[in-house]
Design an enzyme around this catalytic site. Structure first.
Site, PDB file in Angstrom:
ATOM      1  N   CYS A 218      69.651  33.545  59.746  1.00 41.53           N
ATOM      2  CA  CYS A 218      69.547  32.144  60.353  1.00 41.53           C
ATOM      3  C   CYS A 218      68.380  31.862  59.562  1.00 41.53           C
ATOM      4  O   CYS A 218      68.648  30.360  59.117  1.00 41.53           O
ATOM      5  CB  CYS A 218      69.226  31.409  61.477  1.00 41.53           C
ATOM      6  SG  CYS A 218      71.005  32.134  63.498  1.00 41.53           S
TER       7      CYS A 218
HETATM    8  N1  SAJ Z   1      59.637  33.789  64.038  1.00 42.35           N
HETATM    9  C1  SAJ Z   1      57.450  33.945  63.364  1.00 42.35           C
HETATM   10  N2  SAJ Z   1      57.372  32.388  64.192  1.00 42.35           N
HETATM   11  C2  SAJ Z   1      58.128  32.094  65.336  1.00 42.35           C
HETATM   12  C3  SAJ Z   1      58.985  31.963  65.745  1.00 42.35           C
HETATM   13  C4  SAJ Z   1      59.683  32.573  64.887  1.00 42.35           C
HETATM   14  O1  SAJ Z   1      57.673  34.399  62.809  1.00 42.35           O
HETATM   15  O2  SAJ Z   1      56.919  31.633  65.606  1.00 42.35           O
HETATM   16  C5  SAJ Z   1      60.364  34.416  63.429  1.00 42.35           C
HETATM   17  C6  SAJ Z   1      60.693  35.681  64.202  1.00 42.35           C
HETATM   18  O3  SAJ Z   1      60.209  37.008  64.457  1.00 42.35           O
HETATM   19  C7  SAJ Z   1      62.193  36.262  62.886  1.00 42.35           C
HETATM   20  C8  SAJ Z   1      62.536  35.060  62.550  1.00 42.35           C
HETATM   21  O4  SAJ Z   1      61.326  34.396  62.420  1.00 42.35           O
HETATM   22  O5  SAJ Z   1      61.811  37.242  62.146  1.00 42.35           O
HETATM   23  C9  SAJ Z   1      63.724  34.372  63.114  1.00 42.35           C
HETATM   24  O6  SAJ Z   1      63.280  33.921  64.079  1.00 42.35           O
HETATM   25  P1  SAJ Z   1      63.548  32.970  65.781  1.00 42.35           P
HETATM   26  O7  SAJ Z   1      63.506  32.975  66.306  1.00 42.35           O
HETATM   27  O8  SAJ Z   1      64.200  31.343  65.218  1.00 42.35           O
HETATM   28  O9  SAJ Z   1      65.296  33.623  65.748  1.00 42.35           O
HETATM   29  P2  SAJ Z   1      66.723  33.623  64.879  1.00 42.35           P
HETATM   30  O10 SAJ Z   1      66.799  34.064  63.778  1.00 42.35           O
HETATM   31  O11 SAJ Z   1      67.984  34.755  65.895  1.00 42.35           O
HETATM   32  O12 SAJ Z   1      67.278  32.044  65.279  1.00 42.35           O
HETATM   33  C10 SAJ Z   1      68.387  31.608  66.301  1.00 42.35           C
HETATM   34  C11 SAJ Z   1      68.844  29.983  65.981  1.00 42.35           C
HETATM   35  N3  SAJ Z   1      69.874  30.251  66.733  1.00 42.35           N
HETATM   36  C12 SAJ Z   1      70.281  28.787  66.361  1.00 42.35           C
HETATM   37  O13 SAJ Z   1      70.724  28.986  65.089  1.00 42.35           O
HETATM   38  C13 SAJ Z   1      71.544  28.734  66.920  1.00 42.35           C
HETATM   39  C14 SAJ Z   1      67.640  29.023  65.980  1.00 42.35           C
HETATM   40  O14 SAJ Z   1      67.821  27.743  66.111  1.00 42.35           O
HETATM   41  C15 SAJ Z   1      66.995  29.820  68.072  1.00 42.35           C
HETATM   42  O15 SAJ Z   1      66.139  28.837  67.826  1.00 42.35           O
HETATM   43  C16 SAJ Z   1      66.112  30.767  67.702  1.00 42.35           C
HETATM   44  O16 SAJ Z   1      67.643  31.887  67.329  1.00 42.35           O
HETATM   45  C17 SAJ Z   1      65.518  31.454  69.132  1.00 42.35           C
HETATM   46  O17 SAJ Z   1      65.131  30.451  69.317  1.00 42.35           O
HETATM   47  O18 SAJ Z   1      65.220  32.352  69.486  1.00 42.35           O
END
Ligand code: SAJ
Length: 442
Positions: free
Chosen positions: A282
């Site tokens: 995403c």
């Molecule tokens: N990450 C960081 N720092 C942060 C948050 C994330 O480095 O503060 C990294 C994570 O390690 C990962 C990447 O970013 O490698 C993405 O992480 P993510 O927490 O955004 O998780 P995703 O990719 O699974 O995003 C999904 C998205 N859901 C949908 O699109 C429906 C996102 O909108 C959600 O907010 C997220 O899940 C969630 O919160 O779990």
């Protein structure tokens, strides 16, 4: 609903009535981590649902009541299939009988970073062949603004039917967070935008049968952009703290302490945490969908692109930090024993798509390091022509490493033991918060 055009009014009223009586036949195309939970949610609420999955093996497993999606228990799936509430179809033949079709197919980026909507176009082609008058079509796949209006609508009109007259069309972004215990389909607010008011109204009624809060917006394009804002917001804020991590390194400060202290502000602040890069399907992709569209309209989305660049450079930054750490022991990267903990893209999952861990392992291996990894969720990975299997986290594995890299902070690992035994640890995720030892933090 306006009564100006009686036939249209009748069609719309009839569909609305079926939705409210739950006699509307609902189809979901694409039974992945979005489509399968969605199909089950409608079937659970009493709708007769047809799940359309072109991958024969997946369709066969689902027919046997075997779920491959963590959030859909096989027991519930089997019961819905057995009762006939959920029918699995791998050709789309049943589309002619459907009153509503929800399209949940993947929209990957091409190598050129351009959106690939071929799955959406193919699904629309399948629908157009069998589309009957009075049907509601909703696209859920994350895509660039304008896809529904400019690509989906004309594809569906190849049926000979007219959008807004013979069928209705809307966009509704998915907000599925696999494994999230608190937020699931029924209680996560659902944004909906149609090509016209009637399409919006019908889509609101359909989703309101299953989801507690439905949020109508003025158009399908607005709904598409809402989704991209949600994930671009994350990309930009993660890039900000990733840049802050580099600032703190130069100032001799802990970025983890600074962010945590800022997060005590009870209003106007939301913590994000730095890391060795970003992964998943995403956050790396969605901002690119928006950037691509805007560049096609001669608008340079500098802010969005800068964030992607900062995030994309973090694996190299992490490798530089590891080299600096080895240097303190008069060791070079070449021939250094490196043990990586965590290759999945985020904690607690086995998905390693676009994981920065893979980039880092590849870069270090290219510089001659001897890499091994431990990830309880990921048994095996390949990158850049090299393959690794997850090794057991034995004392020997930790001791023999010149540096242990924590790249994904999986729960359940014995981190104190790693700190006790390791010569050096580079903690890129603050997994070792509060622990003392030969620890270097991002
Ligand atoms: N990450 C960081 N720092 C942060 C948050 C994330 O480095 O503060 C990294 C994570 O390690 C990962 C990447 O970013 O490698 C993405 O992480 P993510 O927490 O955004 O998780 P995703 O990719 O699974 O995003 C999904 C998205 N859901 C949908 O699109 C429906 C996102 O909108 C959600 O907010 C997220 O899940 C969630 O919160 O779990």
């Amino acid at each position: 609903m306006d009564k100006s055009r009686p036939i249209l009014y009748t069609l719309a009223v009839s569909l609305d009535k079926k939705i409210k009586e739950k006699t509307a036949r609902v189809g979901v195309i694409g039974l992945g981590y979005v489509g399968l939970p969605l199909a089950v949610a409608f079937a659970r609420r009493g709708f007769k649902v047809t799940g359309i999955e072109v991958h024969a093996k997946r369709a066969a497993a689902l027919r046997k009541g075997r779920s491959y999606i963590e959030d859909v228990p096989s027991k519930e799936l089997a019961a819905l299939v057995r009762s006939g509430a959920l029918t699995i179809d791998d050709t789309g033949a049943g589309i002619a009988k459907l009153d509503a079709v929800l399209i949940c197919v993947q929209t990957p980026l091409r190598k050129t970073k351009e959106p690939d909507i071929s799955n959406i176009v193919s699904a629309c082609g399948t629908v157009a062949k069998r589309l009957k008058r009075g049907t509601l079509i909703v696209l859920e796949s994350t895509t660039y603004p304008g896809t529904t209006q400019e690509a989906v609508l004309p594809e569906l009109e190849k049926s000979g039917l007219k959008a807004g007259k013979d069928f209705w069309l809307a966009f509704s972004p998915e907000r599925v967070d696999p494994g999230n215990e608190k937020w699931h389909i029924e209680n996560t607010p659902k944004v909906v935008g149609g090509i016209d008011d009637r399409s919006t109204g019908l889509a609101v009624d359909l989703y309101s049968s299953v989801i507690s809060k439905v949020v109508p917006v003025s158009s399908a394009t607005a709904a598409e952009l809402v989704k991209l804002l949600e994930n671009t917001f994350r990309s930009v804020n993660i890039a900000l703290v990733n840049e802050l991590a580099q600032i703190c390194d130069r100032l001799g400060l802990s970025v983890w302490e600074v962010v945590a202290a800022a997060a005590t502000k009870p209003f106007g602040f939301m913590p994000f945490w730095p890391g060795p890069g970003i992964g998943g399907h995403c956050i790396p992709k969605d901002p690119q969908l928006l950037a691509w569209k805007m560049k096609s309209l001669n608008f340079e989305p500098r802010f969005i692109e800068l964030a992607s660049t900062v995030n994309g450079q973090m694996p190299r930054y992490a490798v530089r930090r590891v080299a600096r750490l080895l240097n303190e022991d008069a060791k070079s990267v070449k021939r250094a024993n490196i043990l990586v903990l965590g290759v999945a893209y985020k904690p607690g999952v086995g998905d390693f798509r676009d994981s920065p861990s893979l980039d880092i392992m590849h870069l270090l291996a290219e510089d001659g390091a001897k890499i091994s990894y431990h990830d309880p969720f990921v048994p095996r990975v390949s990158v850049g022509g090299r393959s690794w299997s997850s090794r057991r986290l034995t004392d020997a594995a930790v001791r023999e490493a010149d540096c242990v890299l924590i790249l994904t902070a999986h729960p359940g690992l014995d981190y104190p033991r790693v700190v006790r035994l390791a010569r050096r640890v580079f903690d890129a995720r603050n997994a070792l918060a509060g622990l003392k030892g030969r620890i270097e933090r991002l």
